[in-house]
Design a protein around this motif. Structure first.
Motif, PDB file in Angstrom:
ATOM      1  N   ARG A 181      -6.857  -2.037 -10.129  1.00 26.75           N
ATOM      2  CA  ARG A 181      -6.704  -2.947  -8.996  1.00 26.75           C
ATOM      3  C   ARG A 181      -6.851  -4.394  -9.449  1.00 26.75           C
ATOM      4  O   ARG A 181      -7.624  -4.701 -10.358  1.00 26.75           O
ATOM      5  CB  ARG A 181      -7.735  -2.609  -7.920  1.00 26.75           C
ATOM      6  N   ARG A 234      -1.528  -8.581   6.288  1.00 25.74           N
ATOM      7  CA  ARG A 234      -0.071  -8.495   6.214  1.00 25.74           C
ATOM      8  C   ARG A 234       0.404  -8.124   4.820  1.00 25.74           C
ATOM      9  O   ARG A 234       1.431  -7.481   4.643  1.00 25.74           O
ATOM     10  CB  ARG A 234       0.571  -9.832   6.631  1.00 25.74           C
ATOM     11  N   LEU A 235      -0.357  -8.573   3.799  1.00 18.94           N
ATOM     12  CA  LEU A 235       0.033  -8.302   2.413  1.00 18.94           C
ATOM     13  C   LEU A 235      -0.521  -6.967   1.908  1.00 18.94           C
ATOM     14  O   LEU A 235      -0.303  -6.580   0.768  1.00 18.94           O
ATOM     15  CB  LEU A 235      -0.446  -9.431   1.492  1.00 18.94           C
ATOM     16  N   ASP A 264      -4.297  -6.634  -4.790  1.00 20.94           N
ATOM     17  CA  ASP A 264      -4.940  -5.577  -4.008  1.00 20.94           C
ATOM     18  C   ASP A 264      -6.085  -6.143  -3.171  1.00 20.94           C
ATOM     19  O   ASP A 264      -6.507  -5.534  -2.202  1.00 20.94           O
ATOM     20  CB  ASP A 264      -5.509  -4.506  -4.949  1.00 20.94           C
ATOM     21  N   LEU A 272      -0.041 -16.195  -3.942  1.00 23.98           N
ATOM     22  CA  LEU A 272       0.019 -14.877  -3.290  1.00 23.98           C
ATOM     23  C   LEU A 272       1.426 -14.305  -3.341  1.00 23.98           C
ATOM     24  O   LEU A 272       1.626 -13.106  -3.162  1.00 23.98           O
ATOM     25  CB  LEU A 272      -0.438 -14.989  -1.831  1.00 23.98           C
ATOM     26  N   ARG A 273       2.422 -15.175  -3.570  1.00 23.23           N
ATOM     27  CA  ARG A 273       3.804 -14.691  -3.670  1.00 23.23           C
ATOM     28  C   ARG A 273       4.153 -14.239  -5.070  1.00 23.23           C
ATOM     29  O   ARG A 273       5.160 -13.594  -5.296  1.00 23.23           O
ATOM     30  CB  ARG A 273       4.777 -15.780  -3.224  1.00 23.23           C
ATOM     31  N   ARG A 274       3.327 -14.650  -6.029  1.00 20.57           N
ATOM     32  CA  ARG A 274       3.664 -14.335  -7.415  1.00 20.57           C
ATOM     33  C   ARG A 274       3.228 -12.946  -7.831  1.00 20.57           C
ATOM     34  O   ARG A 274       3.725 -12.400  -8.811  1.00 20.57           O
ATOM     35  CB  ARG A 274       2.992 -15.337  -8.364  1.00 20.57           C
ATOM     36  N   PHE A 275       2.244 -12.413  -7.137  1.00 23.97           N
ATOM     37  CA  PHE A 275       1.761 -11.095  -7.528  1.00 23.97           C
ATOM     38  C   PHE A 275       1.201 -10.364  -6.316  1.00 23.97           C
ATOM     39  O   PHE A 275       0.525 -10.967  -5.494  1.00 23.97           O
ATOM     40  CB  PHE A 275       0.688 -11.203  -8.623  1.00 23.97           C
ATOM     41  N   PRO A 276       1.482  -9.055  -6.187  1.00 25.34           N
ATOM     42  CA  PRO A 276       0.945  -8.278  -5.054  1.00 25.34           C
ATOM     43  C   PRO A 276      -0.517  -7.878  -5.271  1.00 25.34           C
ATOM     44  O   PRO A 276      -0.811  -6.791  -5.755  1.00 25.34           O
ATOM     45  CB  PRO A 276       1.862  -7.042  -5.012  1.00 25.34           C
ATOM     46  N   HIS A 308       1.390  -6.321 -13.774  1.00 28.86           N
ATOM     47  CA  HIS A 308       2.199  -5.265 -13.166  1.00 28.86           C
ATOM     48  C   HIS A 308       1.993  -3.933 -13.875  1.00 28.86           C
ATOM     49  O   HIS A 308       1.901  -2.891 -13.236  1.00 28.86           O
ATOM     50  CB  HIS A 308       3.686  -5.636 -13.179  1.00 28.86           C
ATOM     51  N   ALA A 320      -3.698  -6.325   1.415  1.00 34.91           N
ATOM     52  CA  ALA A 320      -4.826  -6.576   0.510  1.00 34.91           C
ATOM     53  C   ALA A 320      -6.136  -6.541   1.290  1.00 34.91           C
ATOM     54  O   ALA A 320      -6.176  -6.955   2.446  1.00 34.91           O
ATOM     55  CB  ALA A 320      -4.663  -7.948  -0.157  1.00 34.91           C
ATOM     56  N   LYS A 350      -1.389  -2.574 -13.008  1.00 35.37           N
ATOM     57  CA  LYS A 350      -1.390  -2.135 -11.611  1.00 35.37           C
ATOM     58  C   LYS A 350      -0.675  -0.782 -11.477  1.00 35.37           C
ATOM     59  O   LYS A 350      -1.100   0.078 -10.711  1.00 35.37           O
ATOM     60  CB  LYS A 350      -0.732  -3.190 -10.724  1.00 35.37           C
TER      61      LYS A 350
END
Ligand code: C2E
Ligand code: MG
Ligand code: MG
Ligand code: MG
Length: 285
Positions: free
Chosen positions: A172, A224-225, A194, A188-192, A164, A227, A167
């Motif tokens: 990236r 949707r995310l 890129d 994919l839910r643990r970190f956004p 984080h 990325a 980022k």
């Protein structure tokens, strides 16, 4: 008889195992030596936009020229470097070298560096990356870190915090080898992220409609995310057409270029750019 059989089993297994262990410890010794003396180079593989085919950057990949055995594949020495902890020093070298190299590139070309889960288990990683950026003068926006889900697997709070913070600086973060792990979707839910890099095993089999459907679904998730989605290991025109059709944003693979020296990689990027200019001129006349 039992004793004889036992001895047979013994004599059958022992030399093989001995040889494996001996080979491993020789390799470990040489690896340690190479890390100390700087026996590695980085090669760079172009990452190409599907639309327009411009090169956006390069992935830096370690190469080890062994003094007697010749080139040794990262598939062989990276796991050993991870088991022995040598990856910490080796990975630090790779980050510094890649940043210094990329700082001289023009046109905003990015560099992607692989970072192992073992490196994240060390407290100093963030500082290593910051120092490499400051020392090289490379803008954080031009650095990309490629991690696999193993980084996020267990006791990963420190790793996630580190990601984080990087980022927030503009670095990236890409999820590498997507689709090969244990439960990729939950990561994919643990970190956004890129970027999502679809593992090349999916690209190899993309002629199969079910595999193509999976690739398309990953592209949908990526969109949707927010990325970008890169197809790894594109080797043929057919695979390129197919990943284009499924909506991947970028491709990487032998079809465009193998990993090559920095100079060759820059020449490739220039050639791609000139092709585009020539094409635009042709269209204009
Ligand atoms: P990776 O990060 O998934 O890198 C992509 C690998 O796929 C590279 O293998 C590349 O040469 C190969 N590749 C690219 N396009 C194609 C293609 O079209 N067909 C085929 N068959 N292969 C293709 P390489 O260079 O042997 O590296 C293997 C792995 O070693 C990397 O996988 C990465 O996980 C690790 N590695 C390499 N350099 C570093 C490094 O500096 N640090 C760390 N921690 N790991 C590294
Ligand atoms: Mg990678
Ligand atoms: Mg990969
Ligand atoms: Mg890999």
């Amino acid at each position: 008889r039992a004793k004889a059989a036992g001895r047979n089993v013994y004599s059958f297994h022992e030399p093989g195992l001995d040889a494996v262990i001996a080979k491993r410890s020789l390799l470990e010794r040489d690896l340690r030596d190479a890390v100390r003396r700087g026996g590695f180079v980085l090669h760079y593989q172009p990452i190409v936009a599907v639309e327009g085919e411009a090169v956006g950057g390069f992935e830096a990949l370690l190469r080890w020229q062994h003094p007697t055995r010749g080139a040794i594949s990262p598939a062989e020495f990276i796991p050993l470097a991870e088991e022995t902890g040598l990856i910490v020093a080796l990975g630090e070298w790779a980050i510094c070298e890649a940043c210094h190299e990329a700082a001289s590139w023009r046109d905003g070309l990015r560099v992607a560096v692989n970072v192992s889960a073992v490196q994240f288990q060390q407290p100093g990683l963030e500082q290593v990356i910051l120092s490499a950026l400051v020392a090289s003068g490379l803008s954080p926006r031009r650095l990309e870190l490629e991690i696999t889900e193993s980084v996020l697997m267990r006791d990963s709070d420190a790793a996630i915090t580190c990601l984080h913070r990087l980022k927030a600086l503009g670095v990236r973060i890409a999820l590498d080898d997507f689709g090969t792990g244990f439960s990729s979707l939950s990561y994919l839910r643990r970190f956004p992220f890129d970027k999502i890099k679809i593992d090349r095993s999916f690209i190899r089999d993309i002629a199969d409609p079910d595999t193509a459907a999976i690739v398309r679904a990953i592209v949908g998730i990526g969109a949707r995310l927010g990325a970008t989605v890169t197809a790894e290991g594109v080797e043929t025109q057919e695979q390129l057409e197919q990943v284009r059709q499924e909506g991947c944003t970028e491709v990487q693979g032998f079809f465009y270029s193998r990993p090559v020296t920095a100079l060759e990689a820059l020449n490739f990027a220039r050639a791609q750019r000139n092709r585009k200019v020539t094409f635009a001129r042709l269209c204009a006349t």
